[in-house]
Design a protein around this motif. Sequence first.
Motif, PDB file in Angstrom:
ATOM      1  N   SER A  46       0.820  -1.201   0.000  1.00  0.00           N
ATOM      2  CA  SER A  46       0.000   0.000   0.000  1.00  0.00           C
ATOM      3  C   SER A  46       0.863   1.263   0.000  1.00  0.00           C
ATOM      4  O   SER A  46       1.812   1.374   0.766  1.00  0.00           O
ATOM      5  N   GLY A  47       0.538   2.190  -0.871  1.00  0.00           N
ATOM      6  CA  GLY A  47       1.279   3.446  -0.940  1.00  0.00           C
ATOM      7  C   GLY A  47       2.526   3.369  -1.806  1.00  0.00           C
ATOM      8  O   GLY A  47       3.145   4.381  -2.116  1.00  0.00           O
ATOM      9  N   LYS A  48       2.911   2.152  -2.186  1.00  0.00           N
ATOM     10  CA  LYS A  48       4.112   1.972  -3.030  1.00  0.00           C
ATOM     11  C   LYS A  48       3.717   1.474  -4.421  1.00  0.00           C
ATOM     12  O   LYS A  48       4.371   1.784  -5.398  1.00  0.00           O
ATOM     13  N   PHE A  49       2.676   0.648  -4.470  1.00  0.00           N
ATOM     14  CA  PHE A  49       2.278  -0.005  -5.717  1.00  0.00           C
ATOM     15  C   PHE A  49       0.832   0.345  -6.073  1.00  0.00           C
ATOM     16  O   PHE A  49       0.014   0.564  -5.187  1.00  0.00           O
ATOM     17  N   VAL A  50       0.567   0.325  -7.380  1.00  0.00           N
ATOM     18  CA  VAL A  50      -0.821   0.282  -7.858  1.00  0.00           C
ATOM     19  C   VAL A  50      -0.871  -0.873  -8.856  1.00  0.00           C
ATOM     20  O   VAL A  50       0.033  -1.015  -9.687  1.00  0.00           O
ATOM     21  N   PHE A  51      -1.881  -1.703  -8.752  1.00  0.00           N
ATOM     22  CA  PHE A  51      -2.018  -2.854  -9.646  1.00  0.00           C
ATOM     23  C   PHE A  51      -3.196  -2.628 -10.593  1.00  0.00           C
ATOM     24  O   PHE A  51      -4.270  -2.199 -10.160  1.00  0.00           O
ATOM     25  N   VAL A  52      -2.939  -2.927 -11.861  1.00  0.00           N
ATOM     26  CA  VAL A  52      -3.970  -2.719 -12.876  1.00  0.00           C
ATOM     27  C   VAL A  52      -4.182  -4.036 -13.613  1.00  0.00           C
ATOM     28  O   VAL A  52      -3.208  -4.713 -13.972  1.00  0.00           O
ATOM     29  N   SER A  53      -5.429  -4.409 -13.819  1.00  0.00           N
ATOM     30  CA  SER A  53      -5.673  -5.619 -14.599  1.00  0.00           C
ATOM     31  C   SER A  53      -6.986  -5.499 -15.354  1.00  0.00           C
ATOM     32  O   SER A  53      -7.856  -4.706 -14.995  1.00  0.00           O
ATOM     33  N   GLY A  54      -7.074  -6.316 -16.416  1.00  0.00           N
ATOM     34  CA  GLY A  54      -8.281  -6.312 -17.239  1.00  0.00           C
ATOM     35  C   GLY A  54      -9.230  -7.390 -16.769  1.00  0.00           C
ATOM     36  O   GLY A  54      -9.557  -7.465 -15.584  1.00  0.00           O
ATOM     37  N   ILE A  55      -9.632  -8.269 -17.694  1.00  0.00           N
ATOM     38  CA  ILE A  55     -10.603  -9.323 -17.377  1.00  0.00           C
ATOM     39  C   ILE A  55      -9.977 -10.676 -17.717  1.00  0.00           C
ATOM     40  O   ILE A  55      -9.210 -10.789 -18.668  1.00  0.00           O
ATOM     41  N   GLY A  56     -10.337 -11.698 -16.962  1.00  0.00           N
ATOM     42  CA  GLY A  56      -9.793 -13.042 -17.186  1.00  0.00           C
ATOM     43  C   GLY A  56      -9.318 -13.606 -15.852  1.00  0.00           C
ATOM     44  O   GLY A  56      -9.200 -12.874 -14.870  1.00  0.00           O
ATOM     45  N   CYS A  57      -9.032 -14.917 -15.818  1.00  0.00           N
ATOM     46  CA  CYS A  57      -8.567 -15.524 -14.555  1.00  0.00           C
ATOM     47  C   CYS A  57      -7.293 -14.837 -14.077  1.00  0.00           C
ATOM     48  O   CYS A  57      -7.153 -14.488 -12.895  1.00  0.00           O
ATOM     49  N   SER A  58      -6.335 -14.621 -14.992  1.00  0.00           N
ATOM     50  CA  SER A  58      -5.037 -14.052 -14.610  1.00  0.00           C
ATOM     51  C   SER A  58      -5.188 -12.642 -14.045  1.00  0.00           C
ATOM     52  O   SER A  58      -4.378 -12.205 -13.226  1.00  0.00           O
ATOM     53  N   ALA A  59      -6.209 -11.954 -14.503  1.00  0.00           N
ATOM     54  CA  ALA A  59      -6.432 -10.581 -14.045  1.00  0.00           C
ATOM     55  C   ALA A  59      -6.869 -10.544 -12.581  1.00  0.00           C
ATOM     56  O   ALA A  59      -6.905  -9.476 -11.964  1.00  0.00           O
ATOM     57  N   TRP A  60      -7.179 -11.730 -12.040  1.00  0.00           N
ATOM     58  CA  TRP A  60      -7.608 -11.786 -10.638  1.00  0.00           C
ATOM     59  C   TRP A  60      -6.437 -11.989  -9.682  1.00  0.00           C
ATOM     60  O   TRP A  60      -6.649 -12.164  -8.484  1.00  0.00           O
ATOM     61  N   ILE A  61      -5.228 -11.982 -10.158  1.00  0.00           N
ATOM     62  CA  ILE A  61      -4.107 -12.168  -9.219  1.00  0.00           C
ATOM     63  C   ILE A  61      -4.043 -11.019  -8.203  1.00  0.00           C
ATOM     64  O   ILE A  61      -4.042 -11.257  -6.998  1.00  0.00           O
ATOM     65  N   PRO A  62      -4.025  -9.755  -8.643  1.00  0.00           N
ATOM     66  CA  PRO A  62      -3.866  -8.709  -7.627  1.00  0.00           C
ATOM     67  C   PRO A  62      -5.121  -8.416  -6.806  1.00  0.00           C
ATOM     68  O   PRO A  62      -5.024  -8.205  -5.594  1.00  0.00           O
ATOM     69  N   SER A  63      -6.265  -8.363  -7.458  1.00  0.00           N
ATOM     70  CA  SER A  63      -7.433  -7.972  -6.676  1.00  0.00           C
ATOM     71  C   SER A  63      -8.484  -9.073  -6.696  1.00  0.00           C
ATOM     72  O   SER A  63      -8.651  -9.736  -7.726  1.00  0.00           O
ATOM     73  N   PRO A  64      -9.126  -9.327  -5.582  1.00  0.00           N
ATOM     74  CA  PRO A  64      -9.156  -8.505  -4.360  1.00  0.00           C
ATOM     75  C   PRO A  64      -8.098  -8.906  -3.333  1.00  0.00           C
ATOM     76  O   PRO A  64      -8.202  -8.535  -2.167  1.00  0.00           O
ATOM     77  N   TYR A  65      -7.071  -9.651  -3.775  1.00  0.00           N
ATOM     78  CA  TYR A  65      -6.199 -10.293  -2.785  1.00  0.00           C
ATOM     79  C   TYR A  65      -5.096  -9.398  -2.204  1.00  0.00           C
ATOM     80  O   TYR A  65      -4.735  -9.530  -1.042  1.00  0.00           O
ATOM     81  N   PHE A  66      -4.502  -8.534  -3.019  1.00  0.00           N
ATOM     82  CA  PHE A  66      -3.346  -7.756  -2.531  1.00  0.00           C
ATOM     83  C   PHE A  66      -3.816  -6.588  -1.657  1.00  0.00           C
ATOM     84  O   PHE A  66      -4.792  -5.910  -1.991  1.00  0.00           O
ATOM     85  N   LYS A  67      -3.055  -6.352  -0.589  1.00  0.00           N
ATOM     86  CA  LYS A  67      -3.352  -5.194   0.261  1.00  0.00           C
ATOM     87  C   LYS A  67      -2.757  -3.955  -0.393  1.00  0.00           C
ATOM     88  O   LYS A  67      -1.666  -3.501  -0.035  1.00  0.00           O
ATOM     89  N   ALA A  68      -3.439  -3.468  -1.423  1.00  0.00           N
ATOM     90  CA  ALA A  68      -2.932  -2.307  -2.166  1.00  0.00           C
ATOM     91  C   ALA A  68      -4.068  -1.757  -3.011  1.00  0.00           C
ATOM     92  O   ALA A  68      -5.095  -2.414  -3.173  1.00  0.00           O
ATOM     93  N   ASP A  69      -3.856  -0.575  -3.566  1.00  0.00           N
ATOM     94  CA  ASP A  69      -4.843  -0.055  -4.514  1.00  0.00           C
ATOM     95  C   ASP A  69      -4.743  -0.862  -5.793  1.00  0.00           C
ATOM     96  O   ASP A  69      -3.639  -1.132  -6.292  1.00  0.00           O
ATOM     97  N   SER A  70      -5.899  -1.260  -6.307  1.00  0.00           N
ATOM     98  CA  SER A  70      -5.883  -1.999  -7.574  1.00  0.00           C
ATOM     99  C   SER A  70      -7.146  -1.654  -8.346  1.00  0.00           C
ATOM    100  O   SER A  70      -8.141  -1.224  -7.763  1.00  0.00           O
TER     101      SER A  70
END
Length: 277
Positions: A46-70
């Motif tokens: 949090s505060g260091k990273f922002v995660f961006v993803s589209g649609i698809g299974c792989s796009a679910w890696i960062p959110s909702p799992y990572f404690k960060a803005d995504s």
Amino acid sequence: MKGRYYLRKFLREEHLPTKFCPGCGLGIVMNLFLKAVDESGYKELSGKFVFVSGIGCSAWIPSPYFKADSIHVTHGRSIPVATGIKLAKPELKVVVFGGDGDLAGIGLHHLIFAAHRNVELTVIMCNNMTYAMTGGQAAPTTPYGVKTVTTPYGKISKELDISKILVDAGSSYVARWTTAHPIQLKKSFKKALEINGFSFVEVYSQCPTRFGKELNMFKPVEMMEWFKRNSKVLKKGETIENGEMKLVLGEFVERKRHGYCELYYRNILGEELEKWR
Ligand SMILES: Cc1ncc(C[n+]2csc(CCOP(=O)(O)OP(=O)(O)O)c2C)c(N)n1
Ligand code: SF4
């Protein structure tokens, strides 16, 4: 979580376990990425990273799992949104996760231009060689001859070599591994996060549910063994030509180039970005 303290640090436990199928390679990618972040000295996301993803299974890696803005965006459009975030907040690490369909199918032109401009993003493409989330249709990355629901007679075009395209487009860093090469993959994640320019890590990742059956491999471990048997690690000086072996792996390029954001701030806004490094 013993020995995996970094997972406790970086993951939202209330969302665990993940929704990935048992044996899916995406859990391996998630684990190794977070280990790389930890070993790179980050205490929190949090505060260091922002995660961006589209649609698809792989796009679910960062959110909702990572404690960060995504942010999840429209299928294929993660790169332009990530570029906008990086330009507005250059002090943040902007990391894109996506599948081969998302990044190299519908979103391919964005990916090529981000590499060409050398936008300071880290892009992680999980290549399971199919559109997994929608039922296993053929992707540009599906190998020649493989039967899928949209190629019932076998695919009649060769797989697109995305890493090769992105080397030629001008990326600062490009590497490709499989989930069966965890040590090399983690090292590449660390390097990709360190490099000041466009960095791209492609990971062949097993999808036992949608793709394994097309290859008559029903167990995740069979796919990982297939990755090992059918891959070749490129040695220094060798080129990235896909020869007789299917999966060519290695670090394909590492070069210094000015980043797009750095040049935008310097040449257009008259500001130096050094203060944020
Ligand atoms: C504009 C648009 N077109 C098509 C879809 C349907 N769709 C959702 S996910 C997906 C493919 C995902 O494949 P990939 O990016 O490889 O991710 P995977 O599920 O294999 O990890 C498609 C075609 C969509 N959501 N939006
Ligand atoms: S469908 Fe495939 S890629 Fe998607 S979660 Fe299941 S195994 Fe993983």
